[in-house]
Design an enzyme around this catalytic site. Structure first.
Site, mmCIF file in Angstrom:
data_model
loop_
_atom_site.group_PDB
_atom_site.id
_atom_site.type_symbol
_atom_site.label_atom_id
_atom_site.label_comp_id
_atom_site.label_asym_id
_atom_site.label_seq_id
_atom_site.Cartn_x
_atom_site.Cartn_y
_atom_site.Cartn_z
ATOM 1 N N TYR A 147 -1.998 -1.432 10.921
ATOM 2 C CA TYR A 147 -2.280 -1.873 9.547
ATOM 3 C C TYR A 147 -1.089 -1.548 8.635
ATOM 4 O O TYR A 147 -0.577 -2.416 7.925
ATOM 5 C CB TYR A 147 -3.553 -1.183 9.027
ATOM 6 N N LYS A 193 1.940 -3.976 6.547
ATOM 7 C CA LYS A 193 2.353 -3.901 5.139
ATOM 8 C C LYS A 193 3.875 -3.757 5.045
ATOM 9 O O LYS A 193 4.526 -4.408 4.235
ATOM 10 C CB LYS A 193 1.657 -2.722 4.445
ATOM 11 N N SER A 237 0.830 -1.202 0.000
ATOM 12 C CA SER A 237 0.000 0.000 0.000
ATOM 13 C C SER A 237 0.864 1.252 0.000
ATOM 14 O O SER A 237 1.975 1.261 0.567
ATOM 15 C CB SER A 237 -0.859 -0.004 1.265
HETATM 16 C C1 UD1 Z 1 -6.591 4.413 3.438
HETATM 17 C C2 UD1 Z 1 -5.282 3.958 3.971
HETATM 18 C C3 UD1 Z 1 -4.633 3.081 2.958
HETATM 19 C C4 UD1 Z 1 -5.530 1.923 2.629
HETATM 20 C C5 UD1 Z 1 -6.827 2.480 2.090
HETATM 21 C C6 UD1 Z 1 -7.800 1.353 1.786
HETATM 22 C C7 UD1 Z 1 -3.644 5.269 5.266
HETATM 23 C C8 UD1 Z 1 -3.030 6.597 5.459
HETATM 24 N N1 UD1 Z 1 -4.491 5.140 4.271
HETATM 25 O O1 UD1 Z 1 -6.299 5.343 2.381
HETATM 26 O O2 UD1 Z 1 -3.429 2.579 3.420
HETATM 27 O O3 UD1 Z 1 -4.917 1.089 1.704
HETATM 28 O O4 UD1 Z 1 -7.394 3.356 3.048
HETATM 29 O O5 UD1 Z 1 -8.376 0.825 2.921
HETATM 30 O O6 UD1 Z 1 -3.361 4.352 5.981
HETATM 31 N N2 UD1 Z 1 -12.466 11.193 3.122
HETATM 32 C C9 UD1 Z 1 -13.460 12.113 3.393
HETATM 33 N N3 UD1 Z 1 -14.664 11.653 3.834
HETATM 34 C C10 UD1 Z 1 -14.935 10.316 4.014
HETATM 35 C C11 UD1 Z 1 -13.909 9.383 3.730
HETATM 36 C C12 UD1 Z 1 -12.684 9.862 3.303
HETATM 37 O O7 UD1 Z 1 -13.263 13.313 3.243
HETATM 38 O O8 UD1 Z 1 -16.036 9.972 4.427
HETATM 39 C C13 UD1 Z 1 -11.160 11.665 2.625
HETATM 40 C C14 UD1 Z 1 -10.003 11.319 3.550
HETATM 41 O O9 UD1 Z 1 -9.822 12.305 4.485
HETATM 42 C C15 UD1 Z 1 -8.852 11.214 2.542
HETATM 43 C C16 UD1 Z 1 -9.525 10.770 1.233
HETATM 44 O O10 UD1 Z 1 -10.918 11.032 1.390
HETATM 45 O O11 UD1 Z 1 -8.307 12.482 2.347
HETATM 46 C C17 UD1 Z 1 -9.336 9.282 0.944
HETATM 47 O O12 UD1 Z 1 -9.697 8.550 2.107
HETATM 48 P P1 UD1 Z 1 -9.826 6.955 2.102
HETATM 49 O O13 UD1 Z 1 -10.697 6.526 0.973
HETATM 50 O O14 UD1 Z 1 -10.195 6.515 3.472
HETATM 51 O O15 UD1 Z 1 -8.360 6.448 1.717
HETATM 52 P P2 UD1 Z 1 -6.939 6.794 2.390
HETATM 53 O O16 UD1 Z 1 -7.077 7.285 3.773
HETATM 54 O O17 UD1 Z 1 -6.189 7.629 1.416
#
Ligand code: UD1
Length: 341
Positions: A151, A155, A126
């Site tokens: 987590y 990895k 990841s």
């Molecule tokens: C996370 C994990 C990544 C993992 C992936 C899949 C970290 C830092 N990241 O990625 O390792 O492989 O999930 O499970 O460990 N967001 C919103 N509102 C929401 C949900 C998300 O604004 O309801 C934003 C988050 O703040 C982020 C972006 O969308 O900026 C992506 O979030 P998300 O889809 O959860 O993925 P990551 O955090 O990038």
């Protein structure tokens, strides 16, 4: 058998899409899955798309004897190891659950590969290993940062195990694929992501909000030091991501790998902000989401995206699907799951 592949976690989101691409490329797939975060219906979806129902064994990869029976009964040269827990927040609350499951299953796989002389493995890593990187985009040489969650630590640890085993054991060749943010669903809407409970990830939260399952999408932070204040990510279409596994396996089978352990970023190479993604989803699907700005989410990095030069040049792989097609596929899948016309 040269073109046999064991796919652990093959009923899951990435595993099911990869199984489809493997079958399309002429591979024979054996899936091992315990449905801890997946559903048997994905096997029906795979069959509807490909016309082939992959061999399936219900087992937990932490159960070495059950796994041994799979190695005894099936003759594959390659393994793709997806089976793992992946919720960052849960891993902080229950670290041992993550260390036990993610590391034990991986160690069982590697030991059985050595014992049964099965040479090739692709490991699901990841972009989380880069943490809050100093320079963007990140290349495979960008130093990893200390993991901020159990987590992420699993990895990193599994990457290190694979590096050490391939160095010590001539019979094992490994490729770690560092995924950025996989999104979307199969364009036929026969398979897709099936999150249990409240989704942690952005796109399933968006599609569930559009479907009326969630009231409102929270955008976690609009005051980051980024062009529009929201976080930037590298959102990679799930089918493009799945194809990367097929070329990784082909590379090892053809002996084209340049070292016994290789790492590739799997992303688009382009940053997209959370605002851009939300707007893109609304435009692609001609709908409006209920959105609010919320506080930053702990542990989120402001921005991360991939330099994909290494995968482009060495694997001959690049992301191809346009973001609006991916976002249409994500919504088509959610509608199918919810029975929305
Ligand atoms: C996370 C994990 C990544 C993992 C992936 C899949 C970290 C830092 N990241 O990625 O390792 O492989 O999930 O499970 O460990 N967001 C919103 N509102 C929401 C949900 C998300 O604004 O309801 C934003 C988050 O703040 C982020 C972006 O969308 O900026 C992506 O979030 P998300 O889809 O959860 O993925 P990551 O955090 O990038």
């Amino acid at each position: 058998m040269q073109r046999g592949v064991l796919v652990t976690g093959g009923a899951g989101y990435i595993g099911s899409h990869t199984t489809v691409e493997l079958i399309k490329a002429g591979f024979e797939v054996v899936i091992v899955d315990n449905f801890s975060n997946s559903d048997i219906s994905s096997l029906d979806g795979i069959e509807r798309i490909t016309g082939v129902r992959p061999t399936f064994v219900e087992a937990d990869c932490c159960d070495k004897e059950a796994l041994r029976r799979v190695f005894e009964a099936h003759d594959f040269q390659s393994v793709i190891h997806f089976a793992a827990y992946k919720a960052v927040g849960e891993s902080v609350a229950e670290p041992m659950k993550y260390y036990r499951n993610n590391l034990l299953s991986f160690m069982n796989i590697v030991e059985l590969m050595q014992e049964y002389k099965r040479p090739n493995i692709v490991f699901s890593s990841s972009a989380t290993v880069y943490g809050d990187a100093e320079t963007l985009p990140v290349t495979e040489q960008t130093p990893r940062k200390p993991a901020t969650s159990p987590y992420g630590n699993t990895k990193q640890m599994a990457e290190d195990i694979l590096r050490d085993v391939t160095a010590a054991c001539e019979g094992i060749v490994g490729i770690a694929l560092r995924y950025f943010n996989p999104i979307g669903a199969h364009p036929t809407a026969n398979i897709g992501e099936l999150p249990r409970g409240v989704p942690n990830n952005l796109v399933p939260y968006i599609t569930q909000t559009a479907a009326g399952v969630r009231e409102c999408l929270s955008i976690f932070g609009d005051d980051y030091d980024t062009p529009d204040g929201s976080c930037q990510r590298d959102f990679i279409d799930i089918v493009d991501l799945a194809r990367a596994h097929v070329v990784a396996i082909e590379r090892m089978l053809a002996g084209k790998n340049r070292a016994r352990y290789e790492i590739f970023n799997v992303g688009t190479g382009h940053p997209v902000s959370v605002f851009e993604l939300v707007n893109g989803f609304e435009a692609a699907n001609n709908l409006k989401l209920n959105v609010r700005i919320a506080a930053r989410r702990e542990g989120d990095v402001p921005a991360v995206w991939a330099d994909t030069t290494h995968a482009n040049n060495e694997l001959g792989w690049r992301a191809e699907r346009a973001l609006d097609d991916t976002l249409r596929a994500a919504w088509a899948w959610e509608r199918k799951v919810r029975g929305i016309e």
